[in-house]
Motif scaffolding. Sequence first.
Motif, PDB file in Angstrom:
ATOM      1  N   ALA A  71       0.841  -1.025   0.132  1.00 39.22           N
ATOM      2  CA  ALA A  71       0.103  -0.152  -0.032  1.00 39.22           C
ATOM      3  C   ALA A  71       0.942   1.196  -0.064  1.00 39.22           C
ATOM      4  CB  ALA A  71      -0.938   0.029   1.027  1.00 39.22           C
ATOM      5  N   ALA A  72       2.026   1.276   0.809  1.00 37.23           N
ATOM      6  CA  ALA A  72       2.881   2.473   0.794  1.00 37.23           C
ATOM      7  C   ALA A  72       3.485   2.764  -0.560  1.00 37.23           C
ATOM      8  CB  ALA A  72       3.815   2.172   1.922  1.00 37.23           C
ATOM      9  N   LEU A  73       3.801   1.567  -1.331  1.00 39.30           N
ATOM     10  CA  LEU A  73       4.384   1.727  -2.532  1.00 39.30           C
ATOM     11  C   LEU A  73       3.588   2.303  -3.625  1.00 39.30           C
ATOM     12  CD1 LEU A  73       6.970  -1.141  -2.390  1.00 39.30           C
ATOM     13  CD2 LEU A  73       7.487   1.192  -1.967  1.00 39.30           C
ATOM     14  N   ALA A  74       2.285   1.954  -3.647  1.00 43.49           N
ATOM     15  CA  ALA A  74       1.292   1.843  -4.519  1.00 43.49           C
ATOM     16  C   ALA A  74       1.310   3.359  -5.278  1.00 43.49           C
ATOM     17  CB  ALA A  74      -0.129   1.776  -4.222  1.00 43.49           C
ATOM     18  N   GLY A  78       9.104   5.113 -10.467  1.00 37.61           N
ATOM     19  CA  GLY A  78      10.084   5.341 -10.812  1.00 37.61           C
ATOM     20  C   GLY A  78      11.167   5.086  -9.750  1.00 37.61           C
ATOM     21  N   ASP A  79      12.361   5.955  -9.507  1.00 37.75           N
ATOM     22  CA  ASP A  79      13.332   5.840  -8.472  1.00 37.75           C
ATOM     23  C   ASP A  79      12.794   5.856  -7.317  1.00 37.75           C
ATOM     24  OD1 ASP A  79      15.402   5.718 -10.449  1.00 37.75           O
ATOM     25  OD2 ASP A  79      16.118   7.868 -10.233  1.00 37.75           O
ATOM     26  N   ALA A 131      11.746  -2.508  -9.716  1.00 40.43           N
ATOM     27  CA  ALA A 131      12.211  -2.415 -10.838  1.00 40.43           C
ATOM     28  C   ALA A 131      12.292  -0.971 -11.481  1.00 40.43           C
ATOM     29  CB  ALA A 131      11.669  -3.416 -11.966  1.00 40.43           C
ATOM     30  N   GLY A 132      11.503  -0.078 -10.405  1.00 44.21           N
ATOM     31  CA  GLY A 132      11.250   1.331 -10.876  1.00 44.21           C
ATOM     32  C   GLY A 132      10.251   1.518 -11.558  1.00 44.21           C
ATOM     33  N   ARG A 133       9.119   0.527 -11.784  1.00 45.27           N
ATOM     34  CA  ARG A 133       7.909   0.620 -12.695  1.00 45.27           C
ATOM     35  C   ARG A 133       8.372   0.219 -14.073  1.00 45.27           C
ATOM     36  NH1 ARG A 133       5.193  -0.604  -8.290  1.00 45.27           N
ATOM     37  NH2 ARG A 133       4.616   1.067  -7.067  1.00 45.27           N
ATOM     38  N   SER A 134       9.695   0.038 -14.422  1.00 46.96           N
ATOM     39  CA  SER A 134      10.257  -0.341 -15.454  1.00 46.96           C
ATOM     40  C   SER A 134      10.072  -1.795 -16.061  1.00 46.96           C
ATOM     41  CB  SER A 134      11.679   0.139 -15.677  1.00 46.96           C
ATOM     42  OG  SER A 134      12.353  -0.197 -16.964  1.00 46.96           O
ATOM     43  N   ALA A 138      16.727  -5.372 -18.413  1.00 45.96           N
ATOM     44  CA  ALA A 138      17.590  -5.043 -17.113  1.00 45.96           C
ATOM     45  C   ALA A 138      17.330  -4.708 -15.690  1.00 45.96           C
ATOM     46  CB  ALA A 138      18.765  -4.083 -17.520  1.00 45.96           C
ATOM     47  N   ASP A 139      16.109  -4.110 -15.874  1.00 51.61           N
ATOM     48  CA  ASP A 139      15.621  -3.613 -14.738  1.00 51.61           C
ATOM     49  C   ASP A 139      14.794  -4.624 -13.740  1.00 51.61           C
ATOM     50  OD1 ASP A 139      16.508  -0.826 -14.792  1.00 51.61           O
ATOM     51  OD2 ASP A 139      14.818  -0.271 -16.057  1.00 51.61           O
ATOM     52  N   VAL A 140      13.863  -5.414 -14.742  1.00 51.65           N
ATOM     53  CA  VAL A 140      13.205  -6.488 -14.259  1.00 51.65           C
ATOM     54  C   VAL A 140      14.003  -7.788 -13.859  1.00 51.65           C
ATOM     55  CG1 VAL A 140      11.534  -8.219 -14.815  1.00 51.65           C
ATOM     56  CG2 VAL A 140      11.355  -5.975 -15.894  1.00 51.65           C
ATOM     57  N   VAL A 141      15.122  -7.781 -14.245  1.00 54.10           N
ATOM     58  CA  VAL A 141      16.260  -8.855 -13.829  1.00 54.10           C
ATOM     59  C   VAL A 141      16.597  -8.500 -12.714  1.00 54.10           C
ATOM     60  CG1 VAL A 141      18.194 -10.111 -14.380  1.00 54.10           C
ATOM     61  CG2 VAL A 141      16.540  -9.934 -16.195  1.00 54.10           C
TER      62      VAL A 141
END
Length: 182
Positions: A71-74, A78-79, A131-134, A138-141
């Motif tokens: 909930a806090a991250l929702a 990005g960064d 993943a920074g919503r990316s 590379a970000d997902v891995v």
Amino acid sequence: MARPASALRGLILESAAQLFAAHGYEGTSLHDIASAVGCSKASLLYHFASKETILTELLTPAGAELAELDAALAGLDGDEAAEAAVPGYVDLALRFRRETKILLADIPGMTCHPALGSIPDIVDRLLDALAGRSADTADVVAAHMVLGAVFVTCASDLELPDQDLRPELIRSALRTLGREPG
């Protein structure tokens, strides 16, 4: 002299957690738990209807805190999402080290266990935040690597105090995600 019901219930949970962490959920029987507590299987079943009920009670606090982190991250992107997800996840994994070890002992069986409810969906959203919503490969891995590495590290029997382990986990996770530790 008989123990108070609440004390016995607490002993059952504590013993079950120790046994599940040491031998896995599937490798621990109700008889094992009752023997470790020093009570009869009937007494154990008076407090908990099944081994699954015990597991559910052990994992519920961790699941609730994971939902709070979700909930806090929702609303973050990005960064900002990644930089909030890392310490939140590290703190959660450190606070629930034994529960993490229980899950790690039998990942295939645990991922579908009813005690975990919506946890797989929340983990997917945590990965997205890491993943920074990316959607970049590379970000997902890197997000998957952080999720797994923190999980395994916290489930291990490292003889490091949390106050030393926490900052290194956060620094390492942020570096893996390609973000500069602050």
